[in-house]
Design an enzyme around this catalytic site. Structure first.
Site, PDB file in Angstrom:
ATOM      1  CG  ASP A 112      -1.907   1.180   1.156  1.00 47.87           C
ATOM      2  OD1 ASP A 112      -2.925   1.041   0.460  1.00 47.87           O
ATOM      3  OD2 ASP A 112      -1.643   2.223   1.780  1.00 47.87           O
ATOM      4  CD  GLU A 123      -1.594   6.322   2.674  1.00 54.20           C
ATOM      5  OE1 GLU A 123      -2.204   7.271   2.149  1.00 54.20           O
ATOM      6  OE2 GLU A 123      -2.146   5.251   2.976  1.00 54.20           O
ATOM      7  CG  HIS A 134      -6.624   7.161   4.554  1.00 56.51           C
ATOM      8  ND1 HIS A 134      -6.792   6.817   3.241  1.00 56.51           N
ATOM      9  CD2 HIS A 134      -7.871   7.380   5.041  1.00 56.51           C
ATOM     10  CE1 HIS A 134      -8.072   6.835   2.928  1.00 56.51           C
ATOM     11  NE2 HIS A 134      -8.756   7.168   4.004  1.00 56.51           N
ATOM     12  CG  ASP A 157      -4.478   1.829   4.790  1.00 54.00           C
ATOM     13  OD1 ASP A 157      -4.863   1.811   5.971  1.00 54.00           O
ATOM     14  OD2 ASP A 157      -4.701   2.785   4.020  1.00 54.00           O
TER      15      ASP A 157
END
Length: 595
Positions: free
Chosen positions: A38, A40, A179, A184
């Site tokens: 994942d 960001e 987030h 995540d």
């Protein structure tokens, strides 16, 4: 040979009369090493945004093998809304490594594994872009998208959507998505295991079967392929309808046959569309002469039927306008939902109340119009029955309600506002620039950015309104563009509304075809407001078509032009102010002056 063996042989998995081997079964899921990743980022596009955090978890057979997690210095400011969403601040990434230092470690961690992500195209797009930018070869990782799998095996009754948070709650994940990349990724691991358990009931036991499973058409798609039979290979609009004749979805295409067929193949993976196909009982085609006609007709049909599976263009009547109420003795700016024939001046349309209020605030910075909503007349002022407000006390309003500004002086403010909304936007730019410069000198960058946003909202709305008003002001405009395969596409536009279309065959004399299209076009009467007799979205379609390559004006009745000092000339400056800043070359902070 059994039916199953015949099917296997037909699919190329075995030869007739030959026993299958263990290799035919593929890689058992229990033996596959997955790296669930994942990211960001600072935005949604790899071309304009950067990675701020990477989190990954390695698992095999339900066993946790390792983790990889690190913050990443994006090399650019983190937008405030991203900080609010993720909790990652600029201070947190200041000492973090750059992506070129992180990539080798991540690629080594994931080497030889299957990558898994929720909405994998987003994460894979950023990783591929980072590798390409810094000279790293992107390995040919097999990729599994948990969002695709969820759309395939979960129904609307089970989960309202396929967001990670929703799926994590449904599968009772041990980690709640927040987030942050590693958290995540851990939640996605639990979602992956839940989905693997689900697809096992469909006979999916290997990696190859799992990857193919998410892309296979649903039973409804396979069963309803006959709905695409008889579709013409021509431009037009198509309407999916249910058993009661209700329009479920409206779309357009340059080739109706190819587009409608795609809804019943594995290439259609959108969950809502697959659900819509399950309800559809017929597809009605409407052949159009040109692509422009198809685009406009689609907008009109969506606005008319408001299909439940169309997300956009359903409610053009909800557009907002900024109105200068010239019918009042002391005009003011108000936000309204329709343009009326009341001698008022309108600006817009706006997509939201917030943007409309920002544009109104920018105009108030340049012109001291009253901001109260009371009905104000000279008689009320003479009788002392008008109410004052704090804006008059601090000098932000001429306070005509208290008699401090005579009607003649206030009328000049109204005339200035009208001039700005109809053409000359320089006073708004000048007032905003003075405030932005002052705030930037005082290091009040967030307030300067707010002023910039107000100015941008006004300029974009004014530019759009002036473009629409120019087209709506022409009683008739006839234009042509090169058509597909030779010839020309014709369009007749009256008061901003597409009134008729046609084509000119290659090598034919144009004027008989032009005269025929003009003679058979719809009669259109002028209407109040910048959008004239059509919706703003329809007029934008026409304007894009007129701006396209090879467009020729055949006939123009009226004047089609934008004001010399209008907002159209400022749009490039506004876009430049919002462009990403290379902080290695430009150290200016957000909210920098519009130079």
């Amino acid at each position: 040979m059994t039916t199953d063996r015949i099917a296997d042989w037909a699919a190329g998995r075995t030869a007739p009369g030959v026993q299958g081997t263990l290799d035919d079964l593929g890689t058992p899921l229990a033996d596959v090493t997955f790296v669930v990743v994942d990211l960001e980022t600072t935005g949604g596009s790899p071309a304009e945004s950067a990675i701020t955090e990477i989190g990954a978890v390695k698992v095999r057979g339900g066993e946790h093998l390792g983790e990889f997690g690190t913050l990443v210095d994006p090399g650019a400011p983190i937008p405030p809304f991203i900080t609010v969403l993720t909790g990652i601040t600029q201070q947190m990434v200041t000492a973090a490594p750059r992506i070129e230092s992180v990539l080798p470690a991540f690629l080594e961690f994931a080497r030889g594994c299957v990558l898994v992500a929720h909405n994998a195209p987003f994460d894979m797009g950023f990783l591929r872009a980072a590798c390409a930018s810094h000279g790293y070869a992107w390995p040919s990782f097999p990729v599994v998208d948990t969002a695709d799998l969820a759309r395939r095996v979960l129904t609307r009754d089970e989960v309202p959507n396929c967001r990670l948070g929703t799926l994590a709650r449904f599968f009772r994940a041990g980690t709640e998505p927040c987030h942050r990349a590693l958290a995540d990724a851990k939640a996605t691991v639990d979602v992956l295991h839940g989905l693997i358990e689900r697809i096992g009931s469909f006979g999916v036991q290997s990696l190859e079967e799992m990857r193919a499973f998410a892309k296979t058409p649903t039973p409804d798609q396979q069963r309803k392929r006959h709905l695409a039979d008889g579709m013409p290979s021509a431009p037009g609009v198509y309407l999916f309808e249910d058993a009661h004749g209700e329009v479920l979805y409206v779309g357009k295409s340059g080739d109706l046959r190819t587009r409608v067929r795609s809804y019943f193949t594995a290439s259609e993976t959108r969950r809502r569309v697959r659900e819509m196909v399950g309800l559809a009982e017929s597809v009605r085609p409407i052949v159009c002469a040109t692509g422009l006609e198809a685009e406009v007709r689609e907008l009109r049909l969506i606005a008319e039927h408001k299909p439940r599976y169309n997300r956009r263009s359903k409610f053009p009547e909800r557009a907002l306008w900024l109105k200068l109420t010239l019918s009042e003795a002391f005009p003011r700016l108000s936000i309204v939902r329709e343009c009326r024939d009341d001698e008022a001046v309108y600006l817009g349309p706006f997509g939201s109340t917030r943007v409309a209020e920002e544009a109104r605030a920018a105009l108030h910075e340049a012109v001291p119009l009253r901001q109260c909503t009371q009905r104000l007349t000279p008689r009320l002022i003479e009788q002392g029955r008008a109410r004052g407000c704090v804006l008059g006390e601090i000098g932000r309003c001429g306070a005509p309600c208290e008699g401090r500004e005579p009607p003649d002086a206030y009328a000049r403010h109204a005339d200035t506002a009208r001039s700005i909304m109809e053409g000359d936007v320089r006073p708004v730019l000048a007032a905003a620039q003075v405030r932005i410069d002052r705030l930037a000198v005082e290091l009040r960058y967030e307030e300067a950015a707010a002023q910039r946003d107000r100015l941008a909202a006004f300029v974009r709305a004014a530019a759009r309104a002036q473009r629409l008003a120019a087209l709506a002001g022409c009683p008739q405009l006839v234009a042509a563009r090169p058509g597909f395969g030779g010839g020309w596409d014709l369009a007749v536009v009256r008061h901003g509304r597409l009134a008729g279309t046609g084509t000119i065959p290659r090598g034919a004399h144009p004027w008989p075809y032009v005269d025929a299209v003009v003679a058979t076009s719809e009669t259109v009467f002028p209407a109040p407001g910048p959008a004239g007799s059509a919706t703003a979205e329809e007029m934008e379609c026409v304007l894009r078509w007129l701006d396209g390559p090879g467009a020729r004006l055949v006939e123009v009745d009226g004047t089609w032009s934008c004001p010399v000092h209008g907002a159209e000339g400022l749009r490039a400056r506004i876009d430049r102010a919002y462009a990403p800043v290379d902080h290695e070359r430009d150290t200016r902070r957000p909210g920098r002056p519009l130079r």
